[in-house]
Design a protein around this motif. Sequence first.
Motif, PDB file in Angstrom:
ATOM      1  N   ASN A  91       6.700  -6.105   1.458  1.00  0.00           N
ATOM      2  CA  ASN A  91       6.064  -5.913   1.862  1.00  0.00           C
ATOM      3  C   ASN A  91       4.622  -7.489   1.533  1.00  0.00           C
ATOM      4  O   ASN A  91       4.221  -7.933   1.995  1.00  0.00           O
ATOM      5  N   VAL A  92       5.108  -7.854   0.656  1.00  0.00           N
ATOM      6  CA  VAL A  92       4.447  -9.687   0.170  1.00  0.00           C
ATOM      7  C   VAL A  92       5.252 -10.403   1.004  1.00  0.00           C
ATOM      8  O   VAL A  92       4.471 -11.052   1.688  1.00  0.00           O
ATOM      9  N   ILE A  93       6.262 -10.406   1.418  1.00  0.00           N
ATOM     10  CA  ILE A  93       6.917 -11.016   2.350  1.00  0.00           C
ATOM     11  C   ILE A  93       6.002 -11.266   3.766  1.00  0.00           C
ATOM     12  O   ILE A  93       5.948 -12.600   4.061  1.00  0.00           O
ATOM     13  N   MET A  94       6.263  -9.850   3.783  1.00  0.00           N
ATOM     14  CA  MET A  94       5.847  -9.539   6.208  1.00  0.00           C
ATOM     15  C   MET A  94       4.391 -10.068   5.725  1.00  0.00           C
ATOM     16  O   MET A  94       3.673 -10.415   6.915  1.00  0.00           O
ATOM     17  N   SER A  95       3.304  -9.708   4.751  1.00  0.00           N
ATOM     18  CA  SER A  95       1.893  -9.862   4.874  1.00  0.00           C
ATOM     19  C   SER A  95       1.523 -11.361   5.172  1.00  0.00           C
ATOM     20  O   SER A  95       0.789 -11.596   5.009  1.00  0.00           O
ATOM     21  N   THR A  96       1.800 -12.038   3.863  1.00  0.00           N
ATOM     22  CA  THR A  96       2.068 -13.245   4.148  1.00  0.00           C
ATOM     23  C   THR A  96       2.325 -14.301   4.812  1.00  0.00           C
ATOM     24  O   THR A  96       1.539 -14.930   5.226  1.00  0.00           O
ATOM     25  N   MET A  97       3.502 -13.674   5.418  1.00  0.00           N
ATOM     26  CA  MET A  97       4.047 -14.420   6.252  1.00  0.00           C
ATOM     27  C   MET A  97       3.332 -14.330   7.033  1.00  0.00           C
ATOM     28  O   MET A  97       3.439 -15.567   8.663  1.00  0.00           O
ATOM     29  N   LEU A  98       2.860 -13.184   8.012  1.00  0.00           N
ATOM     30  CA  LEU A  98       1.831 -13.403   9.006  1.00  0.00           C
ATOM     31  C   LEU A  98       0.327 -13.832   8.742  1.00  0.00           C
ATOM     32  O   LEU A  98      -0.417 -14.196   9.778  1.00  0.00           O
ATOM     33  N   ILE A  99      -0.140 -12.979   7.782  1.00  0.00           N
ATOM     34  CA  ILE A  99      -1.606 -14.336   7.247  1.00  0.00           C
ATOM     35  C   ILE A  99      -1.353 -15.951   6.986  1.00  0.00           C
ATOM     36  O   ILE A  99      -3.061 -16.207   7.595  1.00  0.00           O
ATOM     37  N   PHE A 100      -0.699 -15.978   6.834  1.00  0.00           N
ATOM     38  CA  PHE A 100      -0.182 -17.894   6.533  1.00  0.00           C
ATOM     39  C   PHE A 100      -0.842 -18.832   7.976  1.00  0.00           C
ATOM     40  O   PHE A 100      -1.679 -19.448   7.981  1.00  0.00           O
TER      41      PHE A 100
ATOM     42  N   VAL B 241       4.130  -1.632   7.453  1.00  0.00           N
ATOM     43  CA  VAL B 241       2.518  -1.597   6.872  1.00  0.00           C
ATOM     44  C   VAL B 241       1.869  -2.458   5.992  1.00  0.00           C
ATOM     45  O   VAL B 241       1.088  -2.625   6.256  1.00  0.00           O
ATOM     46  N   GLY B 242       2.919  -3.821   5.400  1.00  0.00           N
ATOM     47  CA  GLY B 242       2.071  -5.061   5.201  1.00  0.00           C
ATOM     48  C   GLY B 242       1.331  -5.564   6.052  1.00  0.00           C
ATOM     49  O   GLY B 242       0.736  -5.920   5.877  1.00  0.00           O
ATOM     50  N   THR B 243       2.483  -6.074   7.142  1.00  0.00           N
ATOM     51  CA  THR B 243       1.591  -6.726   8.671  1.00  0.00           C
ATOM     52  C   THR B 243       0.260  -6.044   8.786  1.00  0.00           C
ATOM     53  O   THR B 243      -1.021  -6.816   9.163  1.00  0.00           O
TER      54      THR B 243
ATOM     55  N   GLY C 150     -11.279 -13.627   5.759  1.00  0.00           N
ATOM     56  CA  GLY C 150     -10.696 -12.401   5.737  1.00  0.00           C
ATOM     57  C   GLY C 150      -9.307 -12.654   5.441  1.00  0.00           C
ATOM     58  O   GLY C 150      -8.907 -11.721   4.608  1.00  0.00           O
ATOM     59  N   SER C 151      -8.664 -14.093   5.514  1.00  0.00           N
ATOM     60  CA  SER C 151      -7.493 -13.997   4.429  1.00  0.00           C
ATOM     61  C   SER C 151      -7.705 -13.747   3.126  1.00  0.00           C
ATOM     62  O   SER C 151      -6.413 -13.374   2.615  1.00  0.00           O
ATOM     63  N   GLN C 152      -9.044 -13.743   2.543  1.00  0.00           N
ATOM     64  CA  GLN C 152      -8.857 -13.251   1.142  1.00  0.00           C
ATOM     65  C   GLN C 152      -8.628 -12.584   0.985  1.00  0.00           C
ATOM     66  O   GLN C 152      -7.885 -11.451  -0.046  1.00  0.00           O
ATOM     67  N   HIS C 153      -9.569 -11.219   1.483  1.00  0.00           N
ATOM     68  CA  HIS C 153      -8.775  -9.869   1.723  1.00  0.00           C
ATOM     69  C   HIS C 153      -7.798  -9.630   1.724  1.00  0.00           C
ATOM     70  O   HIS C 153      -7.026  -9.171   1.342  1.00  0.00           O
ATOM     71  N   ALA C 154      -6.469 -10.607   2.566  1.00  0.00           N
ATOM     72  CA  ALA C 154      -5.801  -9.993   2.293  1.00  0.00           C
ATOM     73  C   ALA C 154      -4.285 -10.095   1.614  1.00  0.00           C
ATOM     74  O   ALA C 154      -3.616  -9.130   0.928  1.00  0.00           O
ATOM     75  N   PHE C 155      -4.576 -11.283   1.442  1.00  0.00           N
ATOM     76  CA  PHE C 155      -4.443 -11.545  -0.460  1.00  0.00           C
ATOM     77  C   PHE C 155      -4.838 -10.747  -1.023  1.00  0.00           C
ATOM     78  O   PHE C 155      -3.967 -10.920  -1.995  1.00  0.00           O
TER      79      PHE C 155
END
Length: 495
Positions: A292-301, A421-423, A457-462
């Motif tokens: 979940n962490v991998i996929m969410s951060t890979m999308l946000i970065f 879920v993560g993305t 917005g990225s801060q919220h995702a992190f």
Amino acid sequence: METTASTATPAAQAHASTSYRVVPIMIALCIAGFIGMFSETALNIALSDLMESLHITASTVQWLTTGYLLTLGVLVPVSSFLMQWFTTRQLFIFSLGISIVGGVVAALSSGFSLLLIGRILQAVGIGILLPLIFNTILVIFPPEKRGQALGTMGLVIMFAPAAGPTLAGLTIQYLSWNYIFWFTIPFLLISLLVGVRYMQNISTITKPKIDVLSILLSTIGFGGIVFGFSHAGEGDGGWTDPVVIGSFIIGALALLVFCLRQNKLRQPMLNLQVFQYPMFVVGLLMVFLCFNVIMSTMLIFPMYFQGGLAKTAMAAGLILLPGGIVNGLLAPVMGILYDKFGPRWLVIPGFLVMSIVLFMMTGFDTDTSIGLIIALHILLMIGISMVMSPAQTNGLNQLPPHLHPDGTAFMNTLQQISGAVGTAVAVSLMSGGIADYMSASSDPAAASESAHAMAFGSQHAFIFALVVGIVGFVISLFIRRVKVEGGSERPKAMH
């Protein structure tokens, strides 16, 4: 405290006495696994280019991701059943063959419909291939070497998503998006040829009765959940969209009926007995949260880099490359350390490192230096490498051999759901943060405000990723090493 395994079954002893051509089999699996995971993520960076060249909207182009994830969510749970009906060679050759066909169709496509068909064919291939890879490793390697073997596969599978954006960015800049697909085909052909020559049949064909209702319930259940999350993150209506709510309700009800039915069947499609093994459950949860962490951060970065820091797609990929390389190189090392020391000294510090780094990432803004971002991303990838392979290996090690296909099916299915879920949650929180910033801005039309809004917005995702990391850390405190006796991996179940 260790979880003790009982003596080996005759089937397990028979497998142990079989001679496997491990090196060429691993070469075929590694190449196929790399291209499969590369195909899953590489196209993300080309979506804007595709919208322009194919003259389609954002809501249309997102189906290239949603359709892919949906196919995986439907097909991966069926993989355990397929392994009992078809030989390892048959499944490997079919999965590589359909992936090659999908790649060619996508590469030759000049319109959206054909491209989507190619993506779905690719997803069919990887949906069969991923569980097959892990089940094959569990059979051809003895328990004391599985950590290193799964770590080597982790090098390949985790490096692919990291390298994907960089290679895709270079391809788009100098060629066109079609070449992202052309790039994969020679490697798939090599893997197929090596597999045809060396792949051995390692599964026991039992040909259980085909329960059409179970397949239908699995398809509706897992497919509904994945579609709901994907549509919530990428659609216009968000979490209150009736389609999203309906997908969740239908998917949840179908999964409930599916589970009740599996407990009543003599030969279930997916054997829920895997949840009687506590370390498998702990490992499953940790892999779910880590992915979940991998996929969410890979999308946000990439979105943060391009929208908040005004970097190009290729530059965004290059920023992520060092962390991806470190993660890939450490995966087999972590496997070796797991074999020697067990999981506790890896997964607990791993989640702790992830949580600290994600906390620091919640402070990213438009002035954050690239050097700091690269350093923190490398540390995040180190933490992830300390968790993924050891958690997965320890969990699967506790299952008896006859439950390995079911265990790998659950592991891979929940990874796909975790990715959706993560993305979805990350995009939703990021979009909400952007909207909040713009609504409070005194000059929302200013170009600089757009960058500040993206960073906000990225801060919220992190923050979301940080919460996931903390939950993972708490769960990691319960992990215990599965103690193997007599070369067996069949432990006492939890009653």
